[in-house]
Design a protein around this motif. Structure first.
Motif, PDB file in Angstrom:
ATOM      1  N   ALA A 326     -41.701 107.638 203.270  1.00 42.69           N
ATOM      2  CA  ALA A 326     -41.801 107.205 204.669  1.00 42.69           C
ATOM      3  C   ALA A 326     -43.164 106.589 204.949  1.00 42.69           C
ATOM      4  O   ALA A 326     -43.276 105.577 205.658  1.00 42.69           O
ATOM      5  N   LEU A 327     -44.224 107.175 204.374  1.00 40.72           N
ATOM      6  CA  LEU A 327     -45.569 106.640 204.574  1.00 40.72           C
ATOM      7  C   LEU A 327     -45.693 105.253 203.947  1.00 40.72           C
ATOM      8  O   LEU A 327     -46.278 104.334 204.551  1.00 40.72           O
ATOM      9  N   ALA A 328     -45.127 105.083 202.756  1.00 41.34           N
ATOM     10  CA  ALA A 328     -45.166 103.773 202.103  1.00 41.34           C
ATOM     11  C   ALA A 328     -44.401 102.734 202.920  1.00 41.34           C
ATOM     12  O   ALA A 328     -44.822 101.578 203.047  1.00 41.34           O
ATOM     13  N   VAL A 329     -43.275 103.133 203.490  1.00 44.84           N
ATOM     14  CA  VAL A 329     -42.474 102.226 204.318  1.00 44.84           C
ATOM     15  C   VAL A 329     -43.252 101.852 205.576  1.00 44.84           C
ATOM     16  O   VAL A 329     -43.337 100.680 205.953  1.00 44.84           O
ATOM     17  N   THR A 334     -46.285  95.795 209.489  1.00 41.83           N
ATOM     18  CA  THR A 334     -47.562  95.642 210.200  1.00 41.83           C
ATOM     19  C   THR A 334     -47.434  95.077 211.599  1.00 41.83           C
ATOM     20  O   THR A 334     -48.362  95.198 212.398  1.00 41.83           O
ATOM     21  N   GLN A 335     -46.316  94.443 211.934  1.00 40.60           N
ATOM     22  CA  GLN A 335     -46.177  93.843 213.262  1.00 40.60           C
ATOM     23  C   GLN A 335     -45.740  94.892 214.280  1.00 40.60           C
ATOM     24  O   GLN A 335     -44.995  95.816 213.958  1.00 40.60           O
ATOM     25  N   SER A 336     -46.194  94.727 215.510  1.00 39.53           N
ATOM     26  CA  SER A 336     -45.917  95.728 216.541  1.00 39.53           C
ATOM     27  C   SER A 336     -44.430  95.866 216.839  1.00 39.53           C
ATOM     28  O   SER A 336     -43.961  96.943 217.212  1.00 39.53           O
ATOM     29  N   ASN A 354     -38.717  88.272 213.691  1.00 43.70           N
ATOM     30  CA  ASN A 354     -39.536  87.102 213.338  1.00 43.70           C
ATOM     31  C   ASN A 354     -39.792  86.953 211.844  1.00 43.70           C
ATOM     32  O   ASN A 354     -40.602  86.108 211.445  1.00 43.70           O
ATOM     33  N   ALA A 355     -39.143  87.764 210.999  1.00 45.42           N
ATOM     34  CA  ALA A 355     -39.384  87.696 209.557  1.00 45.42           C
ATOM     35  C   ALA A 355     -38.319  86.855 208.864  1.00 45.42           C
ATOM     36  O   ALA A 355     -37.121  87.020 209.115  1.00 45.42           O
ATOM     37  N   THR A 356     -38.771  85.972 207.973  1.00 46.60           N
ATOM     38  CA  THR A 356     -37.861  85.207 207.138  1.00 46.60           C
ATOM     39  C   THR A 356     -37.472  86.045 205.924  1.00 46.60           C
ATOM     40  O   THR A 356     -38.034  87.138 205.691  1.00 46.60           O
ATOM     41  N   ILE A 363     -42.563  92.240 201.974  1.00 45.27           N
ATOM     42  CA  ILE A 363     -42.733  93.595 202.513  1.00 45.27           C
ATOM     43  C   ILE A 363     -42.066  94.610 201.599  1.00 45.27           C
ATOM     44  O   ILE A 363     -42.618  95.686 201.309  1.00 45.27           O
ATOM     45  N   ALA A 364     -40.863  94.295 201.125  1.00 47.13           N
ATOM     46  CA  ALA A 364     -40.149  95.203 200.227  1.00 47.13           C
ATOM     47  C   ALA A 364     -40.924  95.409 198.921  1.00 47.13           C
ATOM     48  O   ALA A 364     -41.020  96.524 198.405  1.00 47.13           O
ATOM     49  N   ARG A 365     -41.491  94.333 198.388  1.00 52.45           N
ATOM     50  CA  ARG A 365     -42.279  94.460 197.159  1.00 52.45           C
ATOM     51  C   ARG A 365     -43.515  95.316 197.389  1.00 52.45           C
ATOM     52  O   ARG A 365     -43.930  96.084 196.500  1.00 52.45           O
TER      53      ARG A 365
END
Length: 430
Positions: A326-329, A334-336, A354-356, A363-365
């Protein structure tokens, strides 16, 4: 909108009665209006259009009626106008371009709101300034428990009672006759050592909408509620009450409700949002993405062979593994507006407005790199590593794909990742 034609029909009928109508959708966007609306508010002619936010409507309205000095407060006036629009339950009266307009507002099925304006013909009367105020029963103000104030047609104070003076810290020797209410508020702020132009501006603007109760915040967290009525000749009768205790109670209650809402929306073990909160955020953010036309991505994350971890090392170790994942996720988003949630058991979900697809993959990597660097042996010496499988659905046009369909596709990608050997990321773009 299913009943658009019905509203348009009644708008035409109201035109014959010289009554203006405008309809707004649940997102406060303009749907339709009649000809009388443009007669009463000519500043909108050629500018108002279907889908226009009410905010833009109000900006035009205020730009044409505010003095240069008041333009600095236009954003505050607009926000208060939006709040009146959303919460109005009773008609109120205001002046605009020589008309005295009574406006009523009513919510309609589906979250829409109808606003109707009627031109009030002024009574033929002797100008107020030429009347003898000796015939006005000013002494009766002293019998009113709340603060009381009477204004002339130019919004100058004609009379007040003692309670009004107490509520606004007016010294015994100070006369307020001939002042504006905004000036009284400003002096109360200055007396407390603060120059609160915002409070003065709010008092000035709200006086224009007689019949709509409003609140004034004074220094020290003191609050006054003002209720106004105006006669056809412009005379204003105002009552003022101290609602400081009520506001504090409301603040305390809101804080407690917010805390309860946070608890109810939080997974106890990991501190992330729970499934209920994620589903709410998914619906809310999807609607926003649909309105603005931007991309959005949904990600599902599942711990590989987690049952074996619980069976081999115990549930306490399993819980610690969940907390570290959970902490890693959480650290990867980073976006609000991003939402990371424990979706159930060993499964996590992430919403990325707003993510492509490319950004979601990055983010997954980042999550997988964090988990590879984790010292799992500190949980148990026999626990060498823990991996995750991730499925992503990245949507370019949210208007063309339902939120539930995107979540289903992300789930399909998750199972493809697991069936392809686990510890991998699979992405579909729609």
């Amino acid at each position: 909108m299913r009943n658009r034609e019905t509203y348009a029909f009644f708008g035409e009928i109201l035109d014959t009665l010289d009554v203006a109508l405008c309809l707004f959708d649940p997102q406060d966007r303009t749907v339709l209006w009649n000809d009388a609306f443009l007669r009463f508010f000519p500043e909108h002619a050629g500018h108002v259009h279907a889908g226009e936010p009410y905010r833009e409507n109000l900006l035009r309205f205020y730009r044409g009626r505010l003095s240069q000095a008041e333009q600095a407060n236009i954003e505050r006036y607009v926000e208060e106008g939006i709040e009146r629009h959303r919460t109005q339950t009773r008609p109120f009266v205001f002046s605009h371009l020589g008309r005295r307009l009574r406006v009523a507002s009513q919510p309609s099925p589906g979250g829409y709101r109808v606003r109707i304006w009627q031109d009030i013909a002024p009574e033929q009367a002797v100008p107020l300034r030429d009347q003898q105020w000796a015939i006005f029963p000013i002494d009766l103000l002293g019998y009113i428990a709340d603060g009381a104030m009477v204004l002339d047609e130019e919004d100058r104070i004609i009379a007040t009672n003692e309670e009004f003076r107490v509520l606004y810290d007016v010294p015994d020797e100070r006369s307020v006759i001939g002042q504006t209410f905004a000036e009284v508020v400003r002096e109360a702020c200055l007396k407390a050592g603060q120059e609160d132009r915002a409070a003065e501006a709010a008092a000035l603007d709200n006086l224009r909408f007689a019949g709509a109760p409003f609140e004034v915040c004074l220094p020290g967290g003191r609050w006054r509620r003002v209720i106004a009525r105006r006669a056809a000749n412009g005379v204003g009768f105002f009552t003022h009450s101290d609602i400081t205790i009520l506001k504090r109670q409301q603040t305390d209650l809101k804080r407690a409700m917010d805390e309860l809402a946070t608890i109810a929306a939080t997974d106890v073990l990991t501190g992330l949002a729970n499934r209920r909160r994620f589903d709410q955020a998914l619906a809310e953010q999807w609607a926003k993405a649909d309105a603005r036309g931007g991309p959005i991505a949904v990600m599902l994350i599942d711990l590989d062979h987690f049952k074996a971890v619980n069976d081999t090392f115990g549930h306490a170790a399993g819980d610690e593994c969940l907390r570290r994942v959970a902490l890693a996720v959480q650290e990867a988003v980073t976006q609000s507006a991003d939402v990371a949630a424990r979706y159930g058991g060993e499964e996590f979900a992430v919403l990325l407005p707003n993510a492509t697809g490319e950004e979601a993959m990055a983010i997954a990597r980042s999550m997988r790199r964090s988990l590879r660097m984790e010292d799992w042996a500190r949980i148990d010496p026999g626990l060498a590593r823990l991996t995750v499988s991730i499925g992503i659905c990245a949507v370019r046009n949210p208007a063309a794909v339902a939120a539930g369909d995107a979540l289903r596709r992300a789930d399909e990608m998750l199972y493809r990742a697991k069936n392809s050997g686990r510890d991998r990321i699979d992405l579909v773009e729609a």
